[in-house]
Design an enzyme around this catalytic site. Structure first.
Site, PDB file in Angstrom:
ATOM      1  CG  HIS A  28      -6.453   3.114   5.721  1.00  0.00           C
ATOM      2  ND1 HIS A  28      -6.882   1.753   5.406  1.00  0.00           N
ATOM      3  CD2 HIS A  28      -7.697   3.564   6.331  1.00  0.00           C
ATOM      4  CE1 HIS A  28      -8.084   1.515   5.768  1.00  0.00           C
ATOM      5  NE2 HIS A  28      -8.626   2.595   6.437  1.00  0.00           N
ATOM      6  CE1 TYR A  74       0.518   3.995   8.346  1.00  0.00           C
ATOM      7  CE2 TYR A  74      -0.785   5.584   9.211  1.00  0.00           C
ATOM      8  CZ  TYR A  74      -0.565   4.814   8.173  1.00  0.00           C
ATOM      9  OH  TYR A  74      -1.320   4.711   7.184  1.00  0.00           O
ATOM     10  NE  ARG A  76      -2.205   2.398   3.080  1.00  0.00           N
ATOM     11  CZ  ARG A  76      -2.020   2.295   4.343  1.00  0.00           C
ATOM     12  NH1 ARG A  76      -2.522   1.501   5.245  1.00  0.00           N
ATOM     13  NH2 ARG A  76      -1.161   3.259   5.032  1.00  0.00           N
TER      14      ARG A  76
HETATM   15  C1  LIG Z   1     -15.064  -5.549  11.565  1.00  0.00           C
HETATM   16  C2  LIG Z   1     -14.141  -4.368  11.382  1.00  0.00           C
HETATM   17  N1  LIG Z   1     -13.425  -3.902  12.369  1.00  0.00           N
HETATM   18  C3  LIG Z   1     -12.569  -2.779  12.210  1.00  0.00           C
HETATM   19  C4  LIG Z   1     -13.014  -2.173  11.111  1.00  0.00           C
HETATM   20  C5  LIG Z   1     -11.845  -0.692  11.207  1.00  0.00           C
HETATM   21  N2  LIG Z   1     -10.849  -1.088   9.868  1.00  0.00           N
HETATM   22  C6  LIG Z   1     -11.310  -0.352   9.014  1.00  0.00           C
HETATM   23  S1  LIG Z   1      -9.938  -0.613   7.548  1.00  0.00           S
HETATM   24  C7  LIG Z   1      -9.123  -1.653   8.620  1.00  0.00           C
HETATM   25  C8  LIG Z   1      -7.793  -2.261   8.405  1.00  0.00           C
HETATM   26  C9  LIG Z   1      -7.945  -3.419   7.444  1.00  0.00           C
HETATM   27  O1  LIG Z   1      -6.692  -3.724   7.084  1.00  0.00           O
HETATM   28  P1  LIG Z   1      -6.505  -4.778   5.875  1.00  0.00           P
HETATM   29  O2  LIG Z   1      -7.397  -6.085   6.153  1.00  0.00           O
HETATM   30  O3  LIG Z   1      -5.084  -5.291   5.760  1.00  0.00           O
HETATM   31  O4  LIG Z   1      -7.013  -4.259   4.557  1.00  0.00           O
HETATM   32  P2  LIG Z   1      -6.436  -3.026   3.551  1.00  0.00           P
HETATM   33  O5  LIG Z   1      -6.975  -1.566   4.330  1.00  0.00           O
HETATM   34  O6  LIG Z   1      -5.154  -2.779   3.786  1.00  0.00           O
HETATM   35  O7  LIG Z   1      -7.037  -2.923   2.184  1.00  0.00           O
HETATM   36  C10 LIG Z   1      -9.897  -1.921  10.062  1.00  0.00           C
HETATM   37  C11 LIG Z   1      -9.322  -2.252  11.181  1.00  0.00           C
HETATM   38  C12 LIG Z   1     -13.663  -2.486  10.311  1.00  0.00           C
HETATM   39  N3  LIG Z   1     -13.874  -1.679   9.179  1.00  0.00           N
HETATM   40  N4  LIG Z   1     -14.306  -3.684  10.549  1.00  0.00           N
END
Ligand SMILES: Cc1ncc(C[n+]2csc(CCOP(=O)(O)OP(=O)(O)O)c2C)c(N)n1
Length: 366
Positions: free
Chosen positions: A270, A279, A266
């Site tokens: 975010h 970070y 990435r």
């Molecule tokens: C069930 C749930 N827990 C927490 C969140 C908050 N949240 C949004 S994005 C994220 C990180 C996800 O990371 P990843 O799966 O690696 O996907 P990326 O954003 O890197 O595509 C989190 C914890 C959420 N949307 N849903």
């Protein structure tokens, strides 16, 4: 005084670790072909290049539109196009796609119209319901819930005796959630025709992959469920496409699900509202620009004579013009009204939603 275990931040003990497998690569960042026999034909290569250009252009324009107040908060995927395009391009419209918020590039590749995609990221109701003729779900925001849903859709197809498959996306962070593991187990046990794409982009918001799991090779999570796990260079679109096609064909033949880990990065924040300098350092992202998936295929196609400079310039102009026409179409959608906020929540609105809708309409004076 109660003794507690030492800080949770302590380094993990040096337990034996399975080494991370080398991701499959067909085209190296230096332009070398590792296995000519597996390369897709030149026409497919050009198609993948166009789709990646299209995906990249959307991502770049979304930034500008956000900065100028014409788009909502958007999760960028620039740099991850090979991971999203090579995988989704292996589907037909008879197959299902379950994308997360990160996967606009996959949705566009599958065929979600650009105006509607813009509307979605504008939080406009015109983008909330997916087109009736496409088997794509709205971008999932809750992490990992799409995985069990995809298993359900795949099993429904299998029961009907169709050769159709369901593809679901997830991030490295999502692969630590229970839903991910339950879905893989369920899909394996019931032989569901699923293709699970795990995009390992190194980050879950501000948490690096190494801090949220001790596993080094996420494709091996498949081992626990008795299904094939494949690790592929997520910035090599020729490799992601070939590996995904094989998994799709396996699922169509009734041979069950596959987990594909696309190893990517990435490079972007975010979301467009995030500031990753809080970070991570430049050292963290070093080296990824040279692995850019769009430039990698572009250089290869030009060097092979599968694309001329003039054709490339014309293709980029077409992609830009397509987006501007789509933007004009999205701009012409009528302004949403408050009552629409309860539309598309359920196929059959509940009594409470019907009541709320009536109240909102009354407030609007309709
Ligand atoms: C069930 C749930 N827990 C927490 C969140 C908050 N949240 C949004 S994005 C994220 C990180 C996800 O990371 P990843 O799966 O690696 O996907 P990326 O954003 O890197 O595509 C989190 C914890 C959420 N949307 N849903």
């Amino acid at each position: 005084m109660t003794r507690t275990r030492s800080s949770r931040k302590a380094a993990p003990p040096a337990a034996p670790q399975p080494a991370a497998g080398e991701p499959l690569q067909l085209l190296t960042p230096g332009g070398e072909v590792t296995d000519p026999a597996r390369l897709p034909d030149p026409e497919t290569q050009r198609r993948l290049y166009r789709l990646m250009r299209r995906a990249r252009h959307f991502d770049e324009r979304a930034w500008v539109l956000y900065r100028t107040g014409r788009m909502g908060v958007f999760p960028p995927y620039g740099g991850m196009e090979a991971s999203q395009v090579g995988t989704a391009a292996a589907l037909t419209h008879d197959d299902w796609l379950f994308p997360t918020y990160r996967d606009t590039g996959a949705a566009l590749t599958y065929g979600l119209p650009i105006p509607q995609t813009i509307a979605y990221w504008r939080t406009s109701p015109h983008g909330w319901a997916m087109p009736e003729n496409l088997k794509i779900l709205p971008f999932y925001i809750p992490i990992a819930t799409q995985y069990p849903h995809a298993v359900g859709a795949a099993l429904a197809e299998a029961r009907r005796g169709t050769p159709n498959v369901a593809m679901a996306f997830i991030g490295d962070g999502g692969s630590s959630e229970g839903d991910f593991h339950e879905a893989l187990n369920f899909a394996g046990a019931l032989n569901a025709p699923c293709v699970f794409i795990l995009q390992n982009n190194g980050w879950a918001i501000s948490v690096p992959t190494r801090a949220q799991t001790r596993a080094q090779d996420l494709s091996r999570r498949a081992d626990g469920y008795g299904i094939p796990g494949v690790r592929v260079d997520g910035n090599d679109v020729l490799a992601t496409y070939v590996v995904t096609r094989e998994a799709v064909e396996r699922a169509r033949r009734g041979e069950g699900p596959t987990l594909i880990e696309t190893v990517t990065y990435r490079v972007k924040p975010h979301t467009v509202a995030d500031d990753p300098s809080r970070y991570r350092s430049a050292d963290d992202t070093a080296g990824w620009d040279e692995k850019d998936p769009v430039r990698r295929l572009q250089a290869f196609l030009l060097a092979q004579g599968h694309l001329t400079e003039a054709e490339d310039a014309a293709l980029i102009r077409e992609v830009e013009a397509e987006f501007e026409a789509a933007l004009a179409e999205a701009d012409a959608y009528p302004e949403p009204t408050p009552a629409e906020i309860v539309d598309h929540v359920f196929a059959e609105p509940t009594p409470a939603l019907r009541r709320q809708r009536a109240e909102l309409l009354a407030e609007e004076g309709q």
